[in-house]
Design an enzyme around this catalytic site. Structure first.
Site, PDB file in Angstrom:
ATOM      1  N   LYS A 138       0.819  -1.217   0.000  1.00 52.55           N
ATOM      2  CA  LYS A 138       0.000   0.000   0.000  1.00 52.55           C
ATOM      3  C   LYS A 138       0.852   1.266   0.000  1.00 52.55           C
ATOM      4  O   LYS A 138       0.357   2.341  -0.310  1.00 52.55           O
ATOM      5  CB  LYS A 138      -0.976  -0.020   1.176  1.00 52.55           C
ATOM      6  CG  LYS A 138      -2.077  -1.054   0.981  1.00 52.55           C
ATOM      7  CD  LYS A 138      -3.190  -0.937   2.002  1.00 52.55           C
ATOM      8  CE  LYS A 138      -4.317  -1.914   1.696  1.00 52.55           C
ATOM      9  NZ  LYS A 138      -3.912  -3.331   1.910  1.00 52.55           N
TER      10      LYS A 138
HETATM   11  C1  LIG Z   1      -4.588  -4.429   1.277  1.00 55.57           C
HETATM   12  C2  LIG Z   1      -3.827  -5.707   1.217  1.00 55.57           C
HETATM   13  C3  LIG Z   1      -4.156  -6.735   0.298  1.00 55.57           C
HETATM   14  C4  LIG Z   1      -5.347  -6.639  -0.626  1.00 55.57           C
HETATM   15  O1  LIG Z   1      -5.149  -5.709  -1.654  1.00 55.57           O
HETATM   16  P1  LIG Z   1      -6.414  -5.192  -2.524  1.00 55.57           P
HETATM   17  O2  LIG Z   1      -5.848  -4.167  -3.413  1.00 55.57           O
HETATM   18  O3  LIG Z   1      -7.374  -4.617  -1.527  1.00 55.57           O
HETATM   19  O4  LIG Z   1      -6.967  -6.369  -3.214  1.00 55.57           O
HETATM   20  C5  LIG Z   1      -3.363  -7.869   0.266  1.00 55.57           C
HETATM   21  N1  LIG Z   1      -2.313  -8.022   1.095  1.00 55.57           N
HETATM   22  C6  LIG Z   1      -1.973  -7.073   1.994  1.00 55.57           C
HETATM   23  C7  LIG Z   1      -0.817  -7.319   2.899  1.00 55.57           C
HETATM   24  C8  LIG Z   1      -2.704  -5.882   2.087  1.00 55.57           C
HETATM   25  O5  LIG Z   1      -2.357  -4.956   3.005  1.00 55.57           O
END
Ligand SMILES: *Cc1c(COP(=O)(O)O)cnc(C)c1O
Length: 416
Positions: A87
């Site tokens: 993220k």
């Molecule tokens: C947010 C997140 C996901 C999922 O990602 P999306 O874009 O919401 O599908 C997967 N793994 C981790 C560690 C995350 O923080």
């Protein structure tokens, strides 16, 4: 800046820019910064190349390595940023873009965001130190992990961490109330740094190109047979991959890997979409019952189930299979995967793909060491980012579940 469209829908580009074969064939010679600049230039025409370059350089000040696990299995590690999860890509790029436009228009912005843990730290870190933006992060007291709390509540400067005596839903209610409060709206420029902002999706498409570029460099093979496997919750990450494909990246197939929250794998098998209440799992960042980016996926495929199902294979993985995958991968190869990444790897095994696969690794295993350590029977070393943050002192403001208290803090912070 707006995040959500006025009618409640999600913003999409009117059309996707398309790279020619020449660009794709030369990918193997490019580094991450060059790719990020080339892709973002196609969407952003009102920032000079020099300034855009600076934004890219500051946002992506960490490496993005592709690790080969076996002949046909590669892991793209997206967790070398400050909060050790993918993220960081979206949050850091969007934050710098917003700050750039605000500065140019001589405006300030207040972001009010509620978090149950992970989003808050990525957003807080992403906006940390930017001049024209203040961030108020609301989190439920005693309900986030100590590590998550340290990641968002030790920053200071333009980040105000607010510890609320209540649960996540209370935090979300307070944040919504603040965003719609007439007095705050009259006095201040407000936003929510929403996870469905297109500004967070765009930078996530960069690493699909870069993963393919590194595959080229490592293997000397052409990239047109690549499969990408994406551990998915709200499906922003996967949608960014679909966008890269729309832009000309020759992806053979996507594997959408979920935990038991399997609304989209079910849809891909049956053509019927049924949203559900989310269920708790050990890959908790993916516990999403009704993924908001499904609307964008439908749009990309012109609402054709057939077309979508041809490009994307959906696989759901249980907690038991996730644990087994972490264990087997560690014993067979020495690689330690976090529970989210493990879901991607398990999905590859279940799909029986014979071509090369790149699994997107979304978090560092140390972030989920309570789950990982008992499975592999060994401690997971803390990376330096985490060690540094654990030594810092918490600086949050404690409030009751009371809107007037929150409002007072927001106004005070803006009067200094
Ligand atoms: C947010 C997140 C996901 C999922 O990602 P999306 O874009 O919401 O599908 C997967 N793994 C981790 C560690 C995350 O923080």
């Amino acid at each position: 800046m707006q995040g959500l469209a006025g009618d409640g829908g999600l913003f999409m580009p009117e059309h996707f820019p398309h790279f020619d074969k020449k660009f794709i064939n030369a990918l193997g010679k490019k580094n991450f910064e060059e790719i990020a600049l080339e892709v973002s230039k196609q969407y952003i025409s009102d920032i000079s190349e020099k300034d855009l370059k600076k934004i890219v350089k500051e946002a992506f000040n960490f490496k993005v390595p592709l690790v080969q696990i076996s002949d046909n299995l590669f892991i793209l590690e997206l967790w070398h940023g400050p909060t050790l999860a993918f993220k960081d890509f979206g949050a850091r790029f969007m934050a710098r873009l917003m700050n750039y436009y605000l500065k140019r228009e001589k405006k300030d912005l207040n972001i009010i965001v509620a978090t149950s843990g992970d989003t808050g730290s990525a957003v807080a870190r992403g906006f940390y130190g930017l001049s024209n933006i203040k961030v108020f992060v609301l989190y439920p007291s005693g309900r986030v992990t100590p590590l998550q709390e340290k990641q968002m509540a030790t920053l200071g400067k333009n980040i105000v961490a607010i510890e609320v005596g209540g649960n996540f839903d209370d935090c979300q209610k307070l944040a919504k109330q603040a965003l719609s409060d007439p007095e705050l709206r009259r006095k201040l420029n407000l936003s929510s740094a929403n996870s469905i902002n297109f500004g967070r999706l765009l930078p996530q498409s960069f690493y699909y190109f870069y993963g393919a570029a590194q595959y080229c460099q490592l293997t000397n093979q052409p990239i047109n047979q690549l499969t990408f496997t994406v551990p998915s919750g709200n499906f922003g990450n996967l949608t960014a991959g679909l966008i890269a494909k729309q832009m000309g990246l020759p992806v053979k197939q996507f594997i959408a890997a979920t935990n038991v929250n399997d609304a989209i794998p079910k849809y891909l098998k049956s053509g019927k979409y049924v949203s559900r209440v989310s269920r708790k799992t050990i890959s908790n960042a993916m516990d999403v019952g009704n993924p908001s980016n499904f609307a964008r996926m439908l749009e990309i495929y012109g609402h054709s189930y057939k077309k979508m199902a041809k490009d994307i294979n959906g696989v759901a993985i249980s907690d038991k299979e996730t644990r087994e995958t972490i264990k087997n991968l560690y014993h067979e190869t020495g690689y330690v995967a976090d529970p989210h990444t493990a879901i991607g790897i398990a999905a590859v095994k279940q799909s029986n793909v014979s071509q090369p696969v790149i699994v997107l690794s979304t978090a560092h295993p140390a972030k989920f060491r309570e789950v990982v350590e008992p499975i592999i029977g060994k401690k997971v070393a803390l990376p330096r980012q985490l060690k540094a943050v654990l030594r810092k002192k918490k600086k949050s403001v404690l409030i009751e579940n009371n809107f007037e208290d929150l409002k007072k803090i927001v106004l005070e912070e803006n009067s200094q």
